[in-house]
Design a protein around this motif. Structure first.
Motif, short mmCIF file in Angstrom:
data_model
loop_
_atom_site.label_atom_id
_atom_site.label_comp_id
_atom_site.label_asym_id
_atom_site.label_seq_id
_atom_site.Cartn_x
_atom_site.Cartn_y
_atom_site.Cartn_z
N CYS A 176 -5.87 1.13 -12.03
CA CYS A 176 -4.91 2.08 -11.46
C CYS A 176 -4.13 1.45 -10.31
CB CYS A 176 -5.61 3.35 -10.99
SG CYS A 176 -6.40 3.21 -9.37
N ARG A 197 4.04 3.92 6.20
CA ARG A 197 4.50 4.55 4.96
C ARG A 197 5.73 5.43 5.19
NH1 ARG A 197 1.64 4.86 0.39
NH2 ARG A 197 2.55 6.90 -0.02
N CYS A 229 -13.46 0.42 -5.07
CA CYS A 229 -12.61 0.46 -6.27
C CYS A 229 -13.31 1.35 -7.29
CB CYS A 229 -12.42 -0.94 -6.85
SG CYS A 229 -11.48 -0.92 -8.40
N HIS A 258 -1.79 1.89 1.08
CA HIS A 258 -2.38 3.08 0.45
C HIS A 258 -3.40 3.72 1.38
CE1 HIS A 258 -1.26 1.66 -3.89
NE2 HIS A 258 -0.21 1.94 -3.13
N LYS A 312 5.27 1.51 1.20
CA LYS A 312 4.46 2.31 0.30
C LYS A 312 3.29 1.53 -0.29
CE LYS A 312 7.19 5.89 0.71
NZ LYS A 312 6.88 6.92 1.68
N PHE A 331 -4.83 1.43 -7.08
CA PHE A 331 -4.83 2.08 -5.77
C PHE A 331 -5.50 1.22 -4.71
CE2 PHE A 331 -6.17 4.90 -2.40
CZ PHE A 331 -5.00 5.60 -2.16
N CYS A 332 -6.59 0.59 -5.06
CA CYS A 332 -7.32 -0.24 -4.08
C CYS A 332 -6.69 -1.60 -3.90
CB CYS A 332 -8.77 -0.42 -4.54
SG CYS A 332 -8.92 -1.47 -6.02
N THR A 333 -5.83 -2.00 -4.83
CA THR A 333 -5.37 -3.38 -4.93
C THR A 333 -4.65 -3.92 -3.69
OG1 THR A 333 -5.13 -2.97 -7.30
CG2 THR A 333 -4.20 -5.02 -6.45
N CYS A 346 -12.23 1.80 -10.36
CA CYS A 346 -11.84 1.48 -11.73
C CYS A 346 -12.49 0.23 -12.33
CB CYS A 346 -10.34 1.25 -11.81
SG CYS A 346 -9.34 2.65 -11.32
N ALA A 367 -8.42 0.74 1.41
CA ALA A 367 -7.11 0.77 0.74
C ALA A 367 -5.95 0.49 1.68
CB ALA A 367 -6.92 2.13 0.06
N CYS A 368 -6.12 0.83 2.95
CA CYS A 368 -5.00 0.74 3.91
C CYS A 368 -4.96 -0.59 4.66
CB CYS A 368 -5.14 1.87 4.92
SG CYS A 368 -6.58 1.63 5.99
N GLY A 428 -6.56 6.22 1.57
CA GLY A 428 -7.59 6.92 0.81
C GLY A 428 -8.44 7.80 1.70
#
Ligand code: FES
Ligand code: FES
Length: 162
Positions: free
Chosen positions: A107, A36, A142, A45, A42, A109-111, A144, A55-56, A47
Motif C-alpha cells: 500500500c 503536509r 508495516c 505520512h 504529502k 503508507f509506511c514506505t 502489508c 510513518a512520519c 499514522g
C-alpha cells in the motif's frame, strides 16, 4: 530567534527539500502537519501521532526524526528533508530502486518513513548486517509486507553502493 505575535503565532524560517520556507504558525502545530498542510509535503505520512509507527519520519539537519513528535517551531532554521528529497518518479534513488525491484512496498503508507530511516542508517552504517537492518525496522510498523522484502531491498542497496 523565534518571535511570537499577539495572535500566538510564531514566525519561522527553514528549508524543506532544498526550498526556503517562511511561515507564521501556531506554537502547537506539529511539524508533520505543517509539512503536509503548508509545504505540500504529502510524502510525510501520519499514522499514530505518538512516535510509534514511524510513518512520519523525516530528516532534520541530517538526523532521522519523527515529525509527529516535533512542533513546527522547533524546526526553526533547520534543513528538513522528506522522502521527496531522495529521488523523483523518473530518477529513483538506489534505495527507492531497490524497493521497487524487491517488491518492498504494497500500500506504500509506511514506505516514506522507512526510506528515510534506511537512508540515514545506510549513511552511517554502509556495511550493516541483516540483523542490524531488522533492528532498524523494529522502529517502523508495516501492515502489508511482513518486512522480509524491505530488508532484502535495504541489503541490496548496501551491495550496489558498497
Ligand atoms: S505518525 Fe509519527 S511515528 Fe506514527
Ligand atoms: S506497505 Fe502498507 S503499511 Fe507498509
Amino acid at each position: 530567534m523565534i518571535r511570537t505575535s499577539k495572535s500566538e503565532h510564531a514566525s519561522i524560517n527553514l528549508r524543506v527539500d532544498g526550498k526556503p520556507v517562511k511561515a507564521d504558525v501556531p506554537p502547537r502545530l506539529l511539524l508533520c502537519d505543517f509539512l503536509r498542510s503548508q509545504c505540500g509535503a504529502k510524502g510525510v505520512h501520519v499514522g499514530c501521532e505518538h512516535g510509534v509507527c514511524g510513518a512520519c519520519t523525516i530528516l532534520v539537519d541530517g538526523r532521522a526524526v519523527r515529525s509527529c513528535l516535533m512542533f513546527a517551531v522547533q524546526a526553526e532554521g533547520a534543513e528538513v528533508k522528506t522522502v521527496a528529497s531522495l529521488g523523483s518518479h523518473d530518477n529513483l534513488s538506489p534505495l527507492q530502486e531497490a524497493f521497487r525491484a524487491h517488491h518492498a512496498l504494497q500500500c506504500g503508507f509506511c514506505t516514506p518513513g522507512i526510506l528515510i530511516s534506511a537512508q540515514a542508517f545506510l549513511t552511517e552504517r554502509p556495511s550493516a548486517t541483516r540483523r542490524e537492518v531488522e533492528e532498524l525496522l523494529a522502529g517502523h510498523l508495516c501492515r502489508c509486507t511482513g518486512y522480509t522484502s524491505i530488508v532484502d531491498a535495504i541489503m541490496a542497496t548496501e551491495e550496489t553502493t558498497a
